[in-house]
Design a protein around this motif. Structure first.
Motif, short mmCIF file in Angstrom:
data_model
loop_
_atom_site.label_atom_id
_atom_site.label_comp_id
_atom_site.label_asym_id
_atom_site.label_seq_id
_atom_site.Cartn_x
_atom_site.Cartn_y
_atom_site.Cartn_z
N VAL A 1 60.98 55.64 11.36
CA VAL A 1 59.66 55.18 10.91
C VAL A 1 59.83 54.20 9.74
O VAL A 1 59.17 53.15 9.68
CB VAL A 1 58.76 56.37 10.51
N LEU A 2 60.72 54.53 8.83
CA LEU A 2 60.96 53.67 7.68
C LEU A 2 61.51 52.31 8.11
O LEU A 2 61.09 51.26 7.61
CB LEU A 2 61.93 54.36 6.72
N LYS B 1 61.01 50.86 11.01
CA LYS B 1 59.90 50.15 11.65
C LYS B 1 58.96 49.57 10.59
O LYS B 1 58.49 48.44 10.73
CB LYS B 1 59.13 51.09 12.58
N LYS B 2 58.68 50.35 9.56
CA LYS B 2 57.79 49.90 8.48
C LYS B 2 58.33 48.63 7.83
O LYS B 2 57.57 47.76 7.43
CB LYS B 2 57.65 51.01 7.45
N HIS B 3 59.64 48.52 7.74
CA HIS B 3 60.27 47.35 7.13
C HIS B 3 60.59 46.27 8.17
O HIS B 3 61.30 45.31 7.85
CB HIS B 3 61.54 47.77 6.39
N ASP B 4 60.09 46.44 9.38
CA ASP B 4 60.27 45.47 10.46
C ASP B 4 61.74 45.20 10.74
O ASP B 4 62.18 44.05 10.90
CB ASP B 4 59.53 44.16 10.13
#
Length: 79
Positions: free
Chosen positions: A23-24, A26-29
């Motif tokens: 998730v982290l 993904k959050k940072h692309d």
């Protein structure tokens, strides 16, 4: 962070911390791939030889070893 960065996450099914790491990322692309220890004998051997005891184990896009979830958080804060 741009999506051309590529990370490797060694994980295990059902691992909540592994899910948090994904998730982290993904959050940072960040583009990443995962390898599940339960489905790879060669990876189990490699992780054992490196004396890594927990998952996730995360490697950066230049092959550098980042560590686990907490180390990933610190690493992404710096970049």
């Amino acid at each position: 962070m741009t999506s051309y960065l590529f990370y490797l996450v060694i994980t295990k099914s059902g691992c909540e911390t592994c899910d948090k790491a994904k998730v982290l990322l993904k959050k940072h692309d960040v583009t990443y791939t995962t390898h599940d220890l339960r489905h790879s004998d060669w990876l189990k051997t490699l992780v054992g030889m490196a004396d890594l005891k927990t998952v996730p184990q995360i490697f950066g896009y230049h092959g550098e070893y980042i560590g686990g979830y907490e180390e990933l958080k610190k690493h992404l804060e710096k970049t």
